[in-house]
Design an enzyme around this catalytic site. Structure first.
Site, PDB file in Angstrom:
ATOM      1  N   GLY A   1       3.023   2.160  10.892  1.00 55.72           N
ATOM      2  CA  GLY A   1       4.029   3.208  10.795  1.00 55.72           C
ATOM      3  C   GLY A   1       4.758   3.513  12.091  1.00 55.72           C
TER       4      GLY A   1
ATOM      5  CD  GLU B   1      -2.638   5.456   6.891  1.00 55.83           C
ATOM      6  OE1 GLU B   1      -2.637   5.514   5.653  1.00 55.83           O
ATOM      7  OE2 GLU B   1      -1.718   4.918   7.546  1.00 55.83           O
TER       8      GLU B   1
ATOM      9  CB  SER C   1       5.556  -2.006  11.984  1.00 54.26           C
ATOM     10  OG  SER C   1       5.207  -0.660  12.291  1.00 54.26           O
TER      11      SER C   1
ATOM     12  CG  ASN D   1      -1.708   1.243   1.398  1.00 48.17           C
ATOM     13  OD1 ASN D   1      -1.778   2.062   0.483  1.00 48.17           O
ATOM     14  ND2 ASN D   1      -2.322   1.400   2.570  1.00 48.17           N
TER      15      ASN D   1
ATOM     16  CD  GLU E   1      -3.192  -2.392   7.320  1.00 47.33           C
ATOM     17  OE1 GLU E   1      -2.161  -2.718   6.707  1.00 47.33           O
ATOM     18  OE2 GLU E   1      -3.738  -1.287   7.200  1.00 47.33           O
TER      19      GLU E   1
ATOM     20  CE  LYS F   1       0.002   3.153   4.834  1.00 50.05           C
ATOM     21  NZ  LYS F   1       0.102   3.239   6.286  1.00 50.05           N
TER      22      LYS F   1
ATOM     23  CG  HIS G   1      -5.583   1.977   5.452  1.00 48.07           C
ATOM     24  ND1 HIS G   1      -5.124   2.875   6.392  1.00 48.07           N
ATOM     25  CD2 HIS G   1      -4.578   1.088   5.257  1.00 48.07           C
ATOM     26  CE1 HIS G   1      -3.894   2.537   6.736  1.00 48.07           C
ATOM     27  NE2 HIS G   1      -3.538   1.452   6.053  1.00 48.07           N
TER      28      HIS G   1
END
Ligand code: 13P
Length: 250
Positions: free
Chosen positions: A169, A95, A209, A9, A163, A11, A93
């Site tokens: 991250g 985010e 990660s 991904n 996730e 992003k 996701h």
């Protein structure tokens, strides 16, 4: 059995120059035992699809609209993603749930649209650190799963990505036991809802990660069928060892 999937991904990273990384990845893995997927930003979808033609790599988008067309400035429909040459779309996701206030009901409508257009939907789920510390992880994951996944899901058109928000991250990764607990729970829930045939054929990815040096340990966890990788998917040098670890585990 389920074919393993290494998904990247990107992003909001990457312009045309980054397609050289996709070419390098394709050269490094000419005939892998696992599926390889790169999900670049929307403006790169078409060029990325042309770049991977004839290679083992597939292309996916990072979001789609729930409607097939209409007055939705700035949005992209599932049909447009297919037309650009992609076969998958990441949906829900964390985010997007945070930045765009996407609810599980919205994710479910998008997933339905994606599946009806012929895309496979990679539906993302995950708890926050506060939810994990309050021992609510399985409640949160179970709710997100039932609300985000439409009834027309099959082993071909649905992939689930677990996730944990606190692992994305951050360099923090759940223990193999923690990943195994959630993935086992997801498998049982899918089998209960869709029957053993479909429930056992849906691929379950771990994301958060994942790096070359922790991938093998994560891929050894039961019911982990691959990974959804952010930062370490941006270059062939970082992503290739993860693909190789998955290939070895397949
Ligand atoms: P990182 O691999 O950068 O932690 O991102 C994970 C992710 O959000 C993939 O969708």
């Amino acid at each position: 059995m389920r074919r393993k999937l290494a998904a990247g991904n990107w992003k909001m990273n990457g312009t045309g120059a980054a397609l050289a990384e996709v070419q390098a990845l394709a050269r490094a893995h000419p005939s892998p035992n696992c599926d390889i997927l790169i999900c670049p930003p929307a403006p790169l979808l078409h060029r990325a699809a042309q770049t991977v033609a004839g290679t083992a790599i597939a292309i996916g988008a990072q979001d789609c609209h729930a409607e097939p067309s209409g007055a939705h400035t700035g949005d992209t429909s599932a049909e447009m993603i297919m037309d650009a040459g992609a076969q998958h779309v990441i949906l829900g996701h964390s985010e997007r749930r945070a930045d765009h206030h996407e609810t599980s009901e919205m994710v479910r409508a998008k997933a339905r649209a994606a599946m009806q257009a012929g895309l496979s939907a990679i539906v993302c789920l995950g708890e926050t650190l506060a939810q994990r510390e309050a021992a609510n992880t399985l409640d949160i994951i179970g709710g997100q799963l039932s609300e985000s996944v439409p009834d027309l899901a099959t082993g071909e058109n649905l992939v689930i990505a677990y996730e944990p928000v606190w692992a994305i991250g951050t360099g923090r990764v759940p223990s193999p036991e923690q990943i195994g607990e959630v993935h086992g729970f997801l498998r049982a829930r899918l089998e209960a809802r869709f029957g053993a045939g479909v429930g056992r054929s849906v691929r379950l990815l771990y994301g958060g990660s994942v790096k070359g040096d922790n991938a093998a340990e994560i891929f050894a966890v039961p019911n982990v069928d691959g990974a959804l990788v952010g930062g370490a998917s941006l270059t062939a040098a970082d992503f290739s060892p993860i693909v190789a670890a998955l290939d070895d585990s397949a």
